[in-house]
Design a protein around this motif. Structure first.
Motif: not given
Lengths: 206, 206
Positions: A64, A67-68, A71, A74-75, A78, B60-61, B64-65, B68
């Motif tokens: 977990s 994954a955070r 992410l 990912f942000e 982007r 998306a941003q 994603s947050r 989390r």
């Protein structure tokens, strides 16, 4: 100077070919697009462990958190893409991910073991590529990639740790399997690849 | 004192029945187990927006947050469960989630709108239930639940914001649809439910 962490250096016998690094610096928008996709897929893969192996508390907590972290990356990718005016879109699985996934055995405890070892390989390779790429990139991007190194190296260690602690498979069999998977991974990294991706082989005809 | 935030108070016309609150305080292990499952599902739902609507950067941003944050809550609930010696397992969808999901229309832009409005409803109801439950729980759990209130209220606002900003549907139609979904939601909260869950109705025969 950006260096490949020693644990990763020792782990691989095959380094990323120069031809791939050269191609990547020429194709930054595609590199970033695939990188963003990889972070999202890495997060989904980590969550997959929670869904598939719900009764393992240590694995669940770690995956977990992992994954955070994916992410958050990912942000960040982007955001950089938006500043560079690169549109995001979903990409199909690469040869690399597809073939490694195909190598995962169906039966437990080998399935969990293979999933974890493949996870370790992908994190380790990502780490090695970030280190190779960072000095060749525009400063801001280079700095960002150098910063990702440390977390990929940590993720690699977590995957290896769980492969050794969560699967009822003896050490020698784990080592043998890791060697087999490393060999598959090395060929995916060394053999010419028609498609350019974050984890692709050198370009065809290079 | 723990109070339902005013935005949420104004949003709902139907409050959680006392009989559900009483049942929940008697069935803490099941409450926590379902709560942990809900946090995991909420994270997956948020990630679903990234997969389904990849070309919307603001959505998306934020999603994603949000994912989390739900994962962090998942880890917190699991820690509490471990201290209380409650095993984790995956639960099937509840009546509440199943029926709300069934109400989502297939065609865009209504599908995105409905997904966002359903997200808003679930976050708002979670917020209301945390506020109702907190004063009735053992101190540590009560404090934890009171702490979750604020983030659920924020998530609710994010979902509503995107429903109004990301869908090419006019305001009046959005309001009308929200009223329809609120009515479905209210009946799921008010009508006796054979299964006890975080979002279930009052127990049958109460």
């Amino acid at each position: 100077m950006v260096v490949v962490p020693e644990t990763i250096q020792r782990f691989f016998t095959t380094a990323t070919p120069e031809a791939w690094v050269a191609e990547a610096t020429r194709r930054l928008p595609e590199l970033l697009l695939d990188h963003a996709n990889c972070e999202l897929k890495a997060a989904s893969t980590a969550l997959g462990f929670l869904y598939r192996y719900p009764d393992r508390p240590a694995l669940a907590q770690r995956m977990s958190r992992l994954a955070r972290e994916e992410l958050r990356h990912f942000e960040q990718v982007r955001s950089i893409m938006q500043e560079m005016d690169i549109a995001f879109d979903r990409l199909s699985a690469s040869r690399y991910a597809g073939e490694l996934r195909a190598a995962v055995r169906d039966q437990e405890p080998y399935k969990l073991l293979d999933l974890l070892l493949v996870g370790a390989l992908i994190e380790a390779r990502s780490c090695e590529r970030f280190a190779r790429l960072a000095p060749q990139l525009p400063p801001r991007l280079g700095k960002f990639y150098a910063g990702l190194l440390a977390s990929e190296a940590r993720h690699f260690e977590h995957y290896i740790h769980f492969a050794r602690s969560e699967c009822a498979v003896d050490e020698a069999a784990i080592d043998a399997r890791l060697d087999e998977l490393k060999e598959i991974e090395a060929s995916l990294i060394a053999e010419p690849d028609a498609q350019f991706r974050f984890h692709s082989g050198p370009p065809t005809g290079a």
